[in-house]
Design a protein around this motif. Structure first.
Motif, PDB file in Angstrom:
ATOM      1  N   CYS A 106       0.777  -1.369   0.163  1.00  0.00           N
ATOM      2  CA  CYS A 106       0.000   0.080  -0.096  1.00  0.00           C
ATOM      3  C   CYS A 106       0.871   1.295   0.150  1.00  0.00           C
ATOM      4  O   CYS A 106       1.819   1.224   0.625  1.00  0.00           O
ATOM      5  CB  CYS A 106      -1.107  -0.088   1.102  1.00  0.00           C
ATOM      6  N   GLU A 110      -4.548   6.453   2.640  1.00  0.00           N
ATOM      7  CA  GLU A 110      -6.240   5.814   2.223  1.00  0.00           C
ATOM      8  C   GLU A 110      -5.919   4.110   1.967  1.00  0.00           C
ATOM      9  O   GLU A 110      -6.723   3.428   2.515  1.00  0.00           O
ATOM     10  CB  GLU A 110      -6.590   6.702   1.091  1.00  0.00           C
ATOM     11  N   SER A 111      -4.981   3.975   1.119  1.00  0.00           N
ATOM     12  CA  SER A 111      -5.087   2.713   0.758  1.00  0.00           C
ATOM     13  C   SER A 111      -4.559   1.555   2.037  1.00  0.00           C
ATOM     14  O   SER A 111      -5.157   0.316   2.115  1.00  0.00           O
ATOM     15  CB  SER A 111      -4.078   2.258  -0.567  1.00  0.00           C
ATOM     16  N   ARG A 115      -6.521  -1.434   4.023  1.00  0.00           N
ATOM     17  CA  ARG A 115      -5.866  -2.745   4.118  1.00  0.00           C
ATOM     18  C   ARG A 115      -6.077  -3.013   5.610  1.00  0.00           C
ATOM     19  O   ARG A 115      -5.957  -4.411   5.906  1.00  0.00           O
ATOM     20  CB  ARG A 115      -4.530  -2.370   3.826  1.00  0.00           C
TER      21      ARG A 115
END
Ligand SMILES: *[C@@H]1O[C@H](CO)[C@@H](O)[C@H](O)[C@H]1NC(C)=O
Ligand SMILES: *[C@@H]1O[C@H](CO)[C@@H](O)[C@H](O)[C@H]1NC(C)=O
Length: 397
Positions: A106, A110-111, A115
């Motif tokens: 990631c 945000e990502s 996760r």
């Protein structure tokens, strides 16, 4: 290198229905692959949940390292990291395989936050048992070389191939970037559990775990006394520094973001970061020749994950020209095939310096595959391909 090209070139026409194989290096590992060209795999397949043909006896319990939380070795969400250990027996009692699972990376807060709500970022979501198959199988007929070894599967929950390290929690997001500490904490624990007495040890990993294997191979070697035989096996982890179909270096930018955000630089190889921009050292091609421990590379030159995410990521293909081709290579048109061949050439070029390495070996095939060592059928089965008569016989699934 000429050797790679001409041999595979000759066999090129077969690609699509059969797979080409090329292998070189020391025979320290028996690498057996069965291509599964007809089955397009989604990214989620990188984390196998179910292996057809896996016997229930191969389900192995999750162990969480609660104690390592005090050392700050935690998953993205602050939960304890984990691993699965199946004890060796008989002749394998003092032999160890340590396998690092994969699952991408990631690159943004945000990502990474997304996760956190999956097993790739939190042990809260990890399955309590996972199947051990392929080269982790304890069935002698499926895994003649390693069946009786101690086998470990390290769960991947940090998002930077077990090599990020930031002291502080990211405020407002509740995120921790502690992959390197997870690696150390799990190694400490395994040493106590018998790895310290190993006579042979193999570090392996698939995909992002294959990259972790490249990164940590020499660290792993250093944990064990000199007399111990230590080797590494990186499966599907040779991610290429290559332009995408729109001409952008999207994987380079992506890796740069992962490395910067998660504090990875200080844990990458010193001989590499002293030479080039640190995030460049997340590409194995930049540092493989510096690895001193014997390492074996298993990778497809048409690795489907790389085709879908490095060569033709969605952002680089706004009109979805590549969609059908990515989903099924039989749909690729001639121009697209040409681009795929160029990708393969780039990979072979990137591997060329390693081909002359005394300490290495590789198996570079041309199946539309990604991670090939843990599936029973690709690893070792009656239909498996043979190489130099070491169980090699190609057959399409
Ligand atoms: C071991 O694998 C072989 C070949 O796949 C299979 O026939 C056999 O049933 C397996 N044994 C066990 C105990 O699962
Ligand atoms: C190849 O391997 C098979 C069994 O694995 C063996 O029976 C055969 O003799 C071998 N052939 C050669 C040429 O070594």
């Amino acid at each position: 290198m000429a050797n790679i090209r001409s041999r595979s070139g000759l066999l090129w026409k077969k690609w699509g229905r059969e797979c080409m194989f090329f292998a070189t290096g020391f025979g320290f590992l028996l690498i057996v692959l069965l291509p599964s060209l007809n089955s397009w795999k989604k990214e989620s397949d990188m984390i196998p949940k179910h292996f057809p043909g896996t016997s229930p006896g191969d389900l192995v319990d999750l162990t969480l390292l609660q104690s390592s939380k005090v050392k700050g070795a935690v998953c993205l969400d602050g939960s304890a990291p984990g691993y699965h250990l199946q004890r060796g027996f008989g002749s394998g009692s003092n032999y160890w395989i340590v396998h690092i699972e994969g699952g991408g990376w990631c690159n943004t807060l945000e990502s990474c936050s997304l996760r956190k709500n999956t097993a790739l970022g939190s042990s809260t979501f990890m399955e309590k048992q996972v199947p051990f198959s392929g080269f982790l199988s304890s069935n002698q007929s499926q895994n003649p070389d390693f069946f009786s070894w101690n086998k470990v599967r390290i769960r991947y929950c940090d998002g930077a191939s077990l090599s990020g390290e930031l002291e502080d929690e990211v405020q407002g997001y509740g995120l921790f970037f502690r992959g390197q500490r997870i690696w150390r904490a799990i190694m400490d624990e395994l040493l106590l559990k018998g790895l310290a007495n190993a006579q042979k040890a193999l570090l392996s990993g698939c995909s992002a775990g294959g990259l972790a294997t490249f990164i940590h191979c020499d660290d792993f070697r250093a944990l064990l006394p000199k007399g111990v035989t230590v080797k590494c096996l990186a499966d599907g982890g040779f991610f290429l520094d290559e332009k995408d179909v729109s001409g952008k270096r999207s994987i380079k930018s992506f890796y740069h973001e992962v490395v910067s955000m998660q504090g990875v630089s200080k844990n990458l190889r010193k001989d590499c970061v002293s030479r080039v921009q640190p995030s460049q050292c997340f590409f194995p091609q930049e540092f493989i020749t510096g690895i001193e421990t014997p390492i074996f590379i298993v990778n497809s030159a048409y690795d489907w994950w790389q085709i879908q995410n490095i060569l033709a990521p969605d952002d680089a293909d706004p009109h979805n020209d590549w969609l059908k081709c990515k989903q099924d290579i039989y749909n690729c048109n001639l121009d697209q095939l040409k681009v795929l061949h160029e990708y393969r050439s780039s990979m072979l070029d990137a591997l060329e310096p390693f081909q002359h390495s005394k300490n290495g070996g590789m198996f570079i095939n041309s199946c539309y595959a990604h991670c090939q060592t843990w599936k029973d059928k690709t690893w070792h089965s009656p239909e498996s391909p043979r190489l130099n008569n070491k169980s090699f016989y190609s057959k399409v699934n």
